[in-house]
Scaffold this motif. Structure first.
Motif, PDB file in Angstrom:
ATOM      1  N   LYS A 173       0.922  -1.122   0.032  1.00 58.73           N
ATOM      2  CA  LYS A 173       0.022   0.204   0.003  1.00 58.73           C
ATOM      3  C   LYS A 173       0.689   1.295   0.109  1.00 58.73           C
ATOM      4  O   LYS A 173       0.513   2.560  -0.635  1.00 58.73           O
ATOM      5  N   GLU A 174       2.010   1.214   0.849  1.00 62.14           N
ATOM      6  CA  GLU A 174       2.736   2.250   0.741  1.00 62.14           C
ATOM      7  C   GLU A 174       3.525   2.699  -0.455  1.00 62.14           C
ATOM      8  O   GLU A 174       3.667   3.887  -0.930  1.00 62.14           O
ATOM      9  N   VAL A 175       3.752   1.683  -1.555  1.00 60.89           N
ATOM     10  CA  VAL A 175       4.282   2.015  -2.578  1.00 60.89           C
ATOM     11  C   VAL A 175       3.120   3.004  -3.579  1.00 60.89           C
ATOM     12  O   VAL A 175       3.552   3.747  -4.232  1.00 60.89           O
ATOM     13  N   LEU A 176       1.969   2.358  -3.357  1.00 59.59           N
ATOM     14  CA  LEU A 176       0.996   3.167  -4.290  1.00 59.59           C
ATOM     15  C   LEU A 176       0.713   4.562  -3.792  1.00 59.59           C
ATOM     16  O   LEU A 176       0.824   5.568  -4.634  1.00 59.59           O
ATOM     17  N   ASP A 177       0.886   4.926  -2.396  1.00 55.83           N
ATOM     18  CA  ASP A 177       0.806   6.196  -2.101  1.00 55.83           C
ATOM     19  C   ASP A 177       2.381   6.981  -2.452  1.00 55.83           C
ATOM     20  O   ASP A 177       2.240   8.226  -2.794  1.00 55.83           O
ATOM     21  N   TYR A 178       3.381   6.288  -2.493  1.00 55.72           N
ATOM     22  CA  TYR A 178       4.529   6.953  -2.985  1.00 55.72           C
ATOM     23  C   TYR A 178       4.339   7.378  -4.441  1.00 55.72           C
ATOM     24  O   TYR A 178       5.082   8.308  -4.746  1.00 55.72           O
ATOM     25  N   ILE A 179       3.759   6.577  -5.176  1.00 58.41           N
ATOM     26  CA  ILE A 179       3.661   6.859  -6.664  1.00 58.41           C
ATOM     27  C   ILE A 179       2.707   8.034  -6.884  1.00 58.41           C
ATOM     28  O   ILE A 179       3.115   8.982  -7.578  1.00 58.41           O
ATOM     29  N   VAL A 180       1.789   8.180  -6.025  1.00 58.85           N
ATOM     30  CA  VAL A 180       0.743   9.294  -5.873  1.00 58.85           C
ATOM     31  C   VAL A 180       1.552  10.525  -5.502  1.00 58.85           C
ATOM     32  O   VAL A 180       1.228  11.626  -6.195  1.00 58.85           O
ATOM     33  N   ASP A 181       2.432  10.397  -4.469  1.00 53.13           N
ATOM     34  CA  ASP A 181       3.414  11.813  -4.228  1.00 53.13           C
ATOM     35  C   ASP A 181       4.109  12.117  -5.202  1.00 53.13           C
ATOM     36  O   ASP A 181       4.174  13.386  -5.456  1.00 53.13           O
ATOM     37  N   LYS A 182       4.766  11.170  -6.025  1.00 51.09           N
ATOM     38  CA  LYS A 182       5.616  11.763  -6.801  1.00 51.09           C
ATOM     39  C   LYS A 182       4.953  12.251  -8.296  1.00 51.09           C
ATOM     40  O   LYS A 182       5.386  13.270  -8.779  1.00 51.09           O
ATOM     41  N   ALA A 183       3.800  11.682  -8.623  1.00 48.82           N
ATOM     42  CA  ALA A 183       2.942  12.144  -9.630  1.00 48.82           C
ATOM     43  C   ALA A 183       2.508  13.744  -9.107  1.00 48.82           C
ATOM     44  O   ALA A 183       2.490  14.438 -10.106  1.00 48.82           O
ATOM     45  N   ILE A 184       2.137  13.902  -8.012  1.00 50.23           N
ATOM     46  CA  ILE A 184       1.846  15.289  -7.773  1.00 50.23           C
ATOM     47  C   ILE A 184       3.072  16.179  -7.888  1.00 50.23           C
ATOM     48  O   ILE A 184       2.883  17.428  -8.164  1.00 50.23           O
ATOM     49  N   GLU A 185       4.292  15.762  -7.379  1.00 50.14           N
ATOM     50  CA  GLU A 185       5.713  16.578  -7.303  1.00 50.14           C
ATOM     51  C   GLU A 185       5.936  16.719  -8.898  1.00 50.14           C
ATOM     52  O   GLU A 185       6.277  17.878  -9.100  1.00 50.14           O
TER      53      GLU A 185
END
Length: 409
Positions: free
Chosen positions: A344-356
């Motif tokens: 689950k933490e991977v999906l959150d990390y991917i979203v954070d990078k996409a927003i960045e």
């Protein structure tokens, strides 16, 4: 003389069999292919031929169209509703008989405004799966004025003809999605001696397509040649959907909103404006300010905007749609007999990078591609039956991708 009298001739135009491509034999005479085509066009123009083989009861209703879009596209309800209604009305226009109807229904072309990665092209591609009419997507960035390097305006209809297997009557009831419509905006308000061959010139050429007219189309695309046989296509019943990011139009919208906030109620009005999503206040006036000529804006009566994707929307895009990015990679691994899972933490990390990166949904795919590249290379040959992606592994892969990109630059 006897030979000329015995020569077979069309009973309508009088041309001999050696002057036409095909001569059909009747009970008391002949008719050539040209006269058959002309008769067909006359019947179609007089609405004596059926405009469509659709049955109103079989057509997908607007709510059904939107429900189909919901399976593949997250959010953007306003744009989905506008598309669903317009496409449904387009079907109904094809069923109309002008000889029995007092009111002629005109088509309502659409323009969708939204930043990159919000789903404009995805909406168009998704709705194409549901349609019973020819559908094509073209890119406005390659269009130029006739006679210049690039593609002519008529190439739009060439692609529609290709989708319809060169059946003109099918193509004439199709739908065309013109992507990157903002790239043909007028470069400036000041006239100059240099021609704006990929801006206002293209807009002027699009007018005849949007409003409805008979256009001579080269069957194989490319430039027109004097000896090339053209195909006449009537665009009266072709629905045009346009989409564009209109990068920078937010400033023009904000400027217009500020000029309207005057008087004792000015502070309250400013508070009611959503500064994070100024795009939803877009009007035809803003499109004109951006560089679209008034004639084009007037022929795109339906204006809808796509909202920027927030964190929750991006998170849902990863996993919820039928063809979500994560499901695609899981399926790819299944084909090799490997069970792929993501923490689950991977999906959150991917979203954070996409927003960045501020690339919207497209950023999600590029990040997942970077994370999965090495695994997709190694796992099929390793004999492994499971593959688990952790946050630490995802972070290392993304940082390595950044290092490679930075070194290349």
């Amino acid at each position: 003389m006897a030979g000329k009298r015995d020569k077979k001739r069309c009973s309508f135009c009088g041309r001999g069999e050696d002057e036409v491509e095909l001569l059909l034999t009747g009970i008391e005479g002949y008719i050539c292919n040209s006269c058959v085509e002309q008769a067909h066009n006359i019947l179609r123009e007089s609405q004596m031929l059926p405009a469509s083989d659709f049955d109103l009861g079989e057509l997908p209703k607007p709510k059904e169209i939107k429900a189909f879009l919901d399976e593949y596209v997250i959010g953007q309800d306003e744009a989905k509703c506008a598309l669903s209604v317009s496409v449904y009305n387009h079907y109904k226009r094809l069923l109309q008989r002008n000889d029995t109807e007092d009111v002629e229904i005109e088509k309502s072309n659409i323009v969708m405004v939204g930043s990159t990665g919000t789903g404009k092209t995805l909406l168009a591609r998704t709705i194409a799966r549901l349609l019973k009419v020819p559908f094509t997507i073209v890119d406005a960035t390659v269009l130029t004025e006739a006679g210049y390097v690039g593609e002519d305006i008529e190439s739009i209809l060439t692609r529609l003809l290709q989708v319809a297997d060169y059946k003109v009557d099918e193509a004439e009831r199709g739908i065309v999605f013109i992507d990157e419509i903002d790239k043909i905006a007028r470069k400036g308000d000041n006239p100059s001696i240099t021609r704006d061959v990929s801006g206002e010139g293209v807009q002027q050429g699009l007018l005849k397509l949007l409003e409805g007219s008979v256009v001579n189309v080269p069957p194989q695309g490319g430039r027109k040649h004097p000896d090339q046989k053209m195909i006449a296509v009537n665009t009266k019943h072709i629905l045009f959907i346009c989409g564009g990011a209109f990068d920078g139009i937010e400033k023009k919208i904000a400027q217009r909103l500020n000029t309207h906030v005057v008087g004792f109620d000015s502070v309250q009005n400013k508070m009611n404006i959503d500064a994070k999503d100024v795009m939803k206040y877009v009007t035809p006036q803003d499109l004109r300010s951006f560089g679209l000529i008034p004639e084009i804006v007037g022929r795109l009566p339906i204006l809808t905007s796509l909202r920027p994707l927030d964190r929750d929307a991006l998170r849902n895009i990863l996993t919820e749609p039928k063809n979500s990015i994560i499901k695609q990679y899981v399926r790819l691994m299944e084909m090799d007999g490997v069970k792929l899972t993501f923490e689950k933490e991977v999906l959150d990390y991917i979203v954070d990078k996409a927003i960045e990166y501020k690339l919207g949904a497209r950023g999600l795919r590029s990040i997942v591609e970077t994370i999965m590249m090495d695994k997709m290379f190694e796992v099929p040959s390793s004999g492994a039956k499971t593959c688990r992606i952790t946050k630490e592994y995802a972070r290392k892969q993304v940082e390595k991708g950044f290092a490679v990109t930075a070194a290349a630059q």
